[in-house]
Design a protein around this motif. Structure first.
Motif, PDB file in Angstrom:
ATOM      1  N   TYR A 140       0.796  -1.218   0.000  1.00 28.25           N
ATOM      2  CA  TYR A 140       0.000   0.000   0.000  1.00 28.25           C
ATOM      3  C   TYR A 140       0.833   1.273   0.000  1.00 28.25           C
ATOM      4  N   PHE A 141       1.983   1.257   0.655  1.00 22.86           N
ATOM      5  CA  PHE A 141       2.742   2.497   0.818  1.00 22.86           C
ATOM      6  C   PHE A 141       4.150   2.462   0.221  1.00 22.86           C
ATOM      7  N   GLY A 142       4.771   1.313   0.131  1.00 20.21           N
ATOM      8  CA  GLY A 142       6.092   1.216  -0.474  1.00 20.21           C
ATOM      9  C   GLY A 142       7.251   1.325   0.494  1.00 20.21           C
ATOM     10  N   SER A 143       7.125   2.138   1.533  1.00 15.24           N
ATOM     11  CA  SER A 143       8.225   2.300   2.478  1.00 15.24           C
ATOM     12  C   SER A 143       7.704   2.843   3.800  1.00 15.24           C
ATOM     13  N   LYS A 144       8.519   2.745   4.817  1.00 15.58           N
ATOM     14  CA  LYS A 144       8.164   3.296   6.127  1.00 15.58           C
ATOM     15  C   LYS A 144       7.997   4.812   6.030  1.00 15.58           C
ATOM     16  N   GLU A 145       8.866   5.468   5.285  1.00 17.10           N
ATOM     17  CA  GLU A 145       8.777   6.916   5.150  1.00 17.10           C
ATOM     18  C   GLU A 145       7.466   7.325   4.477  1.00 17.10           C
ATOM     19  N   ALA A 146       7.034   6.536   3.494  1.00 22.19           N
ATOM     20  CA  ALA A 146       5.773   6.838   2.811  1.00 22.19           C
ATOM     21  C   ALA A 146       4.584   6.646   3.752  1.00 22.19           C
ATOM     22  N   ILE A 147       4.646   5.636   4.608  1.00 21.71           N
ATOM     23  CA  ILE A 147       3.584   5.439   5.604  1.00 21.71           C
ATOM     24  C   ILE A 147       3.571   6.627   6.563  1.00 21.71           C
ATOM     25  N   PHE A 148       4.745   7.040   7.006  1.00 17.05           N
ATOM     26  CA  PHE A 148       4.823   8.162   7.926  1.00 17.05           C
ATOM     27  C   PHE A 148       4.306   9.439   7.276  1.00 17.05           C
ATOM     28  N   LEU A 149       4.660   9.672   6.032  1.00 15.35           N
ATOM     29  CA  LEU A 149       4.187  10.865   5.332  1.00 15.35           C
ATOM     30  C   LEU A 149       2.659  10.831   5.207  1.00 15.35           C
ATOM     31  N   ALA A 150       2.099   9.671   4.917  1.00 11.23           N
ATOM     32  CA  ALA A 150       0.638   9.541   4.853  1.00 11.23           C
ATOM     33  C   ALA A 150       0.021   9.799   6.225  1.00 11.23           C
ATOM     34  N   PHE A 202       8.252  14.554  12.368  1.00 13.06           N
ATOM     35  CA  PHE A 202       7.965  15.221  11.106  1.00 13.06           C
ATOM     36  C   PHE A 202       8.986  16.334  10.868  1.00 13.06           C
ATOM     37  N   TYR A 203       9.255  17.119  11.903  1.00 13.49           N
ATOM     38  CA  TYR A 203      10.262  18.183  11.802  1.00 13.49           C
ATOM     39  C   TYR A 203      11.653  17.610  11.528  1.00 13.49           C
ATOM     40  N   VAL A 204      11.985  16.529  12.182  1.00 19.34           N
ATOM     41  CA  VAL A 204      13.298  15.909  11.980  1.00 19.34           C
ATOM     42  C   VAL A 204      13.422  15.389  10.551  1.00 19.34           C
ATOM     43  N   LEU A 205      12.419  14.674  10.082  1.00 24.14           N
ATOM     44  CA  LEU A 205      12.464  14.102   8.737  1.00 24.14           C
ATOM     45  C   LEU A 205      12.487  15.191   7.659  1.00 24.14           C
ATOM     46  N   ALA A 206      11.872  16.333   7.949  1.00 21.10           N
ATOM     47  CA  ALA A 206      11.856  17.445   6.984  1.00 21.10           C
ATOM     48  C   ALA A 206      13.261  17.987   6.706  1.00 21.10           C
ATOM     49  N   GLN A 207      14.195  17.728   7.596  1.00 22.62           N
ATOM     50  CA  GLN A 207      15.563  18.198   7.395  1.00 22.62           C
ATOM     51  C   GLN A 207      16.281  17.458   6.267  1.00 22.62           C
ATOM     52  N   THR A 208      15.816  16.231   5.965  1.00 21.56           N
ATOM     53  CA  THR A 208      16.518  15.427   4.963  1.00 21.56           C
ATOM     54  C   THR A 208      15.661  15.004   3.781  1.00 21.56           C
ATOM     55  N   ARG A 209      14.350  15.171   3.876  1.00 22.04           N
ATOM     56  CA  ARG A 209      13.455  14.721   2.807  1.00 22.04           C
ATOM     57  C   ARG A 209      12.718  15.911   2.190  1.00 22.04           C
ATOM     58  N   PRO A 210      12.989  16.239   0.937  1.00 22.28           N
ATOM     59  CA  PRO A 210      12.333  17.384   0.295  1.00 22.28           C
ATOM     60  C   PRO A 210      10.804  17.277   0.263  1.00 22.28           C
ATOM     61  N   ASP A 211      10.246  16.073   0.069  1.00 24.17           N
ATOM     62  CA  ASP A 211       8.794  15.936   0.036  1.00 24.17           C
ATOM     63  C   ASP A 211       8.168  16.222   1.399  1.00 24.17           C
ATOM     64  N   VAL A 212       8.851  15.835   2.445  1.00 26.53           N
ATOM     65  CA  VAL A 212       8.380  16.118   3.798  1.00 26.53           C
ATOM     66  C   VAL A 212       8.542  17.613   4.084  1.00 26.53           C
TER      67      VAL A 212
END
Length: 187
Positions: free
Chosen positions: A44-54, A105-115
């Motif tokens: 359904y999501f492809g990755s843990k990061e994609a699940i978290f973003l959803a 979410f704030y932490v992941l935004a430091q390294t992921r442009p989509d986040v």
């Protein structure tokens, strides 16, 4: 079944992050909590990061609906600003697992442009809504005060994420509204 399963995975993701306090959760743990296999979660999501973003999109959707509802009921510019502040600390938004998700979410935004893009949309919308609510009373100072209120809201989430106590929404609302009242008195 897909929408139901996706919703279960999103709910399980928020709960797992809340339990662990970080993104150090596995898709397997998320899937187990949702009552399905990790293969299905990946499907359904492809990755843990994609699940978290959803999951964060879900959190933002709930937040946005609460803000819109609260603002619609407000009758004055000050009331609209207060509505945004109070929605930010509602029981659906200001609870341990959602607060943990925000911190990550704030932490992941430091390294992921989509986040980062999603975070930027949230931040701009928050400041824009506050600016619009405050402009009738504060005119040219509205964007500056709106930005300060947004920082206070984010700071309350950070403080709650790092604190050992249960998040205290009433205290957070009182502190942010006290700042708002100081600024409005000076206007």
């Amino acid at each position: 079944m897909e929408p139901i399963r996706r919703a279960s995975l999103i709910k399980a993701t928020i709960a797992e992050i809340g339990d662990v306090g970080s993104l150090e959760v596995t898709v397997s743990r998320i899937a187990k909590r949702a009552g399905m296999s990790s293969a299905l979660a990946h499907h359904y999501f492809g990755s843990k990061e994609a699940i978290f973003l959803a999951a964060m999109r879900h959190v933002l959707t709930v937040y946005g609906a609460e803000v819109r509802g609260a603002m619609a009921a407000a009758e004055t510019p000050e009331g609209r600003a207060r509505a945004i502040i109070r929605a930010s600390f509602s029981s659906a938004n200001f609870r341990r697992e959602v607060i943990a998700a925000w911190l990550n979410f704030y932490v992941l935004a430091q390294t992921r442009p989509d986040v980062r893009r999603l975070l930027t949309v949230y931040q701009r919308r928050l400041v824009s809504n506050l600016t619009h609510a405050l402009r009738p009373r504060l005119d040219a100072r509205a964007p500056e005060i709106a930005g300060s209120i947004a920082m206070l809201i984010d700071g309350a989430y950070l403080h709650a994420a790092l604190g050992a106590d249960t998040p205290n929404a009433a205290h957070a609302i009182a502190r942010v509204e006290a700042y708002l009242m100081l600024e409005l008195k000076g206007a």
